[in-house]
Design an enzyme around this catalytic site. Structure first.
Site, PDB file in Angstrom:
ATOM      1  N   ASP A 148      40.141  40.065  -3.195  1.00 21.77           N
ATOM      2  CA  ASP A 148      40.853  38.861  -3.433  1.00 21.77           C
ATOM      3  C   ASP A 148      41.780  38.828  -2.250  1.00 21.77           C
ATOM      4  O   ASP A 148      42.716  39.836  -2.078  1.00 21.77           O
ATOM      5  CB  ASP A 148      41.360  38.782  -4.714  1.00 21.77           C
ATOM      6  CG  ASP A 148      42.419  37.495  -4.983  1.00 21.77           C
ATOM      7  OD1 ASP A 148      42.199  36.568  -4.168  1.00 21.77           O
ATOM      8  OD2 ASP A 148      42.791  37.387  -5.984  1.00 21.77           O
ATOM      9  N   ASP A 334      41.478  31.288   1.122  1.00 23.77           N
ATOM     10  CA  ASP A 334      41.460  32.274   0.043  1.00 23.77           C
ATOM     11  C   ASP A 334      40.059  32.491  -0.236  1.00 23.77           C
ATOM     12  O   ASP A 334      39.218  31.608  -0.767  1.00 23.77           O
ATOM     13  CB  ASP A 334      42.289  31.375  -1.027  1.00 23.77           C
ATOM     14  CG  ASP A 334      42.169  32.023  -2.406  1.00 23.77           C
ATOM     15  OD1 ASP A 334      42.654  33.433  -2.333  1.00 23.77           O
ATOM     16  OD2 ASP A 334      42.116  31.640  -3.356  1.00 23.77           O
TER      17      ASP A 334
END
Length: 454
Positions: A148, A334
């Protein structure tokens, strides 16, 4: 610093690549520049034939990046069938939290808690679509973690733990590691509360981090979770690649990797991707196609850039002409968001063009409200879709064919974009088969054609 022999030689090579990025790696630069080739055709061909075995194309490059539910996943034995409705439910929750940044903080636990920020994740199902495997402790314990770029705290579930969700790997037990040391100082506890009421509580510890046999980092600081609720899947925790304070992975490995990393997200669940750091990232992912990283004083962990327009097929859509603002809306790259979010006016224009292009295919009932423009391609081995180019400040990036549509099933495809009135977010689907090179020290991110397969 990593424990290996030729430290000075590696640092010298890293310096040479930084000073002369397209001299020794000229072939790589030319290869990466294909991402902005405007001579490509206006249409792409998307392969529809399903692959059920792992192609393993990226083996041997850094850390292996795999889709959590695909045949390449280290969790494959326990994986669940892909459910688009679940994927997009947690995707909407994540985006909602990113649009409400102040509600996505790590809240203090007494006076001794680390104040970091993390995005929200769904408590009803595993969050995050891609995983990597690292080693911690001595003897090394291999742990599969969510990858992430939007988070800044790396944490794992530690044993003994009566309040931890089950995982495939054995729980990491610090007391059994000969290189473990407890946290010292006042900021040793953390208490993560997500907006959906899932949580991770614990404390910081230090131990040996092994990324690859060549790259080992003693006294790496990470979160040791003793209590978590919500379904975190079969993973052991999170590998956080976001920016932040001196406890982030990026900061703790800066002396070795110079705050540089690169990844390639595979174009299908049946292919591996890769995650590279430092010199290896520069030499393999080097490109001339950079856009500046934009500093944001509120949320330092996210990677902000300026996306100024989109070319789709034969049409160009400028963000400035579609917005009443003098500057384009902020854009975040992202890995944890699945589907790219666009300003409503841009999305409408892209949607209209897509509908025109797909007029020869019958429409299909969508399975989720997020992706509501779907077509029946049953029996088709290949589907033509318009070419898309993301126009960033200083560079253009051609998307992979697999990044335009979401294969809802083998007989249905949907436009893989959604509208958002606030943040623009470049999700993992649109990052497929791209080498994305983050050079944080020089405040830039580069793009090139990846090699992690379709």
């Amino acid at each position: 610093m990593a424990n290996y022999t030729f430290v000075h030689l590696r640092l010298l090579l890293l310096l040479l690549v930084l000073l002369f990025p397209c001299h020794e790696v000229q072939k790589r630069c030319a290869w990466g520049s294909q991402a902005v080739n405007h001579e490509e055709p206006d249409n792409y061909v998307v392969e529809m034939t399903p692959a059920t075995t792992c192609k393993d194309q990226a083996k041997g490059r850094g850390l292996t990046l795999a889709h959590r539910q695909g045949p390449c996943s280290p969790l494959a034995a326990n994986r669940r069938p892909r459910d688009s409705r679940v994927i997009f439910l947690r995707d909407q929750l994540r985006v909602r939290s990113m649009n409400n940044l102040e509600q996505s903080r790590v809240r203090p636990s007494g006076n001794n808690s680390e104040k970091a920020r993390l995005p929200i994740h769904s408590s009803s199902s595993p969050w995050g679509e891609f995983v990597v495997t690292i080693g911690l402790g001595t003897p090394k314990v291999d742990l599969t973690l969510i990858f992430d770029t939007g988070s800044d705290v790396t944490w794992i579930k530690c044993g003994p733990c009566s309040g931890c969700h089950p995982q495939k790997n054995p729980l990491f037990e610090p007391s059994k590691s000969t290189t473990y040391s407890p946290c010292s100082g006042s900021n040793c506890n953390y208490w993560i509360r997500y907006k959906d009421h899932s949580k991770s509580d614990g404390y910081y510890i230090r131990d040996l981090l092994t990324l690859t046999p060549e790259y080992k980092f003693p006294n790496f600081i990470f979160g040791c979770s003793q209590n978590n609720s919500g379904d975190f899947g079969d993973t052991a925790g999170m590998l956080a690649l976001g920016q932040g304070d001196n406890k982030t992975l990026i900061s703790q490995t800066a002396s070795e990797f110079s705050e540089i990393f690169c990844y390639c997200i595979p174009g299908s669940e049946s292919s591996n991707g890769y995650l590279l750091f430092g010199l290896e990232a520069l030499s393999y992912c080097q490109t001339d196609n950079y856009t500046p990283l934009i500093s944001d004083g509120t949320i330092s962990s996210y990677y902000y850039v300026n996306l100024v327009g989109i070319a789709f097929g034969k049409k160009n859509f400028s963000f400035s002409s579609q917005s009443q603002q003098s500057q384009p809306p902020r854009t975040i790259i992202d890995s944890g968001t699945t589907i790219t979010r666009l300003p409503p006016s841009i999305y409408s224009a892209v949607h209209e063009e897509f509908v025109k292009h797909m007029s020869n295919y019958p429409t299909a009932q969508p399975q989720t409200k997020l992706l509501n423009t779907c077509y029946d391609v049953q029996g088709q081995k290949k589907v033509n879709v318009p070419k898309m180019v993301l126009q960033f400040e200083n560079t253009d990036v051609s998307l992979d064919p697999s990044a335009i549509v979401w294969r809802e099933s083998y007989g249905r495809v949907c436009l893989a974009f959604a509208p958002s009135p606030d943040l623009v977010i470049i999700g993992s689907v649109q990052q497929r088969n791209l080498n994305i090179l983050y050079n944080i020290k020089d405040n830039k991110v580069g793009f090139g054609n990846g090699a992690c397969g379709n």
